[in-house]
Enzyme design. Sequence first.
Site, PDB file in Angstrom:
ATOM      1  N   GLU A 162      -9.670  -1.924   5.753  1.00 23.32           N
ATOM      2  CA  GLU A 162     -10.294  -1.677   7.055  1.00 23.32           C
ATOM      3  C   GLU A 162     -11.514  -2.581   7.234  1.00 23.32           C
ATOM      4  OE1 GLU A 162      -8.650   0.008   8.997  1.00 23.32           O
ATOM      5  OE2 GLU A 162      -7.817   1.836   8.133  1.00 23.32           O
ATOM      6  N   HIS A 196      -7.193  -4.886  10.511  1.00 27.75           N
ATOM      7  CA  HIS A 196      -6.922  -4.590   9.099  1.00 27.75           C
ATOM      8  C   HIS A 196      -5.638  -5.278   8.631  1.00 27.75           C
ATOM      9  CE1 HIS A 196      -4.620  -0.563   9.985  1.00 27.75           C
ATOM     10  NE2 HIS A 196      -3.782  -1.550   9.911  1.00 27.75           N
ATOM     11  N   ASN A 227      -7.546  -3.155  14.668  1.00 28.28           N
ATOM     12  CA  ASN A 227      -8.928  -3.440  14.252  1.00 28.28           C
ATOM     13  C   ASN A 227      -9.000  -4.600  13.267  1.00 28.28           C
ATOM     14  OD1 ASN A 227      -7.914  -2.343  11.924  1.00 28.28           O
ATOM     15  ND2 ASN A 227      -9.283  -0.578  11.838  1.00 28.28           N
ATOM     16  N   ASP A 271       0.812  -1.216   0.000  1.00 31.19           N
ATOM     17  CA  ASP A 271       0.000   0.000   0.000  1.00 31.19           C
ATOM     18  C   ASP A 271       0.846   1.267   0.000  1.00 31.19           C
ATOM     19  OD1 ASP A 271       0.981  -0.306   2.586  1.00 31.19           O
ATOM     20  OD2 ASP A 271      -0.945  -0.837   3.453  1.00 31.19           O
TER      21      ASP A 271
END
Length: 248
Positions: free
Chosen positions: A143, A138, A136, A67
């Site tokens: 996400e 990810h 979380n 990314d």
Amino acid sequence: MKVRVTENYQHMSATAADMIAAQIMDKPDAVLGLATGSTPLGTYNELIRAYNKSRLSFSGVRTLNLDEYVGLPQSHPQSYHTFMEENLFKRIDINPDQTFIPNGMAEDRNKECRRYENLIDEIGPPDLQVLGIGRNGHIGFNEPGTSFASTTHLVKLADSTREANARFFQSKEKVPTHAITMGITSILKSKKIILLASGEEKMPAIKHLLTGDIGEKFPASALLNHPDVTLIVDELAYPATEEENDAE
Ligand code: PGA
């Protein structure tokens, strides 16, 4: 999913680096999928060490990063281009033309996403993908709620992710709001995956993953659908079992 619980961060990093080195020795022109963040830094340092001791050459290796932030020039100190350059690429003998990272400055972001996904198919898929995990759940910048069918796409970063990454910027407001990331489907194309987690702040996410429940609310759970994933986790990130809790 195979699970390797290691004593500490150092041991986790050495274990991951050994797997990557074995991959390169087995296939000198291997394609590696690489991640940024604090977690893989120790792994990259171990790889640099192996290179400095002339035990490992990256001259044939190709890399595809997961990314990149949207809107940060490649030369920005917090871009993932800079991260990879500083923490790995300029310290080994890799050919810069063989390292690939999404272009977060592309004018047409959707076109850039399609270009990157085609690149994954052309030169990849990675023989080995390195992943970290967010608190979380990810993976990459996928996400919670991201479709498991996603390929490389533009994402709006979760507030919690921008907060977690604010430590690298002057303030949370300076953290970019968007990124381009490989999707869940892109990541699962890799032949082999190493998921790294270290420290107690990652323990709830690992606990969630190890329940075995698969769903888009917890992106890392998609990895449970992949045939060759190794979770390398240190003791702080590894949840104690019920029995261990009872024994305390
Ligand atoms: P970290 O990030 O390695 O900096 O903890 C991992 C992630 O958010 O994917």
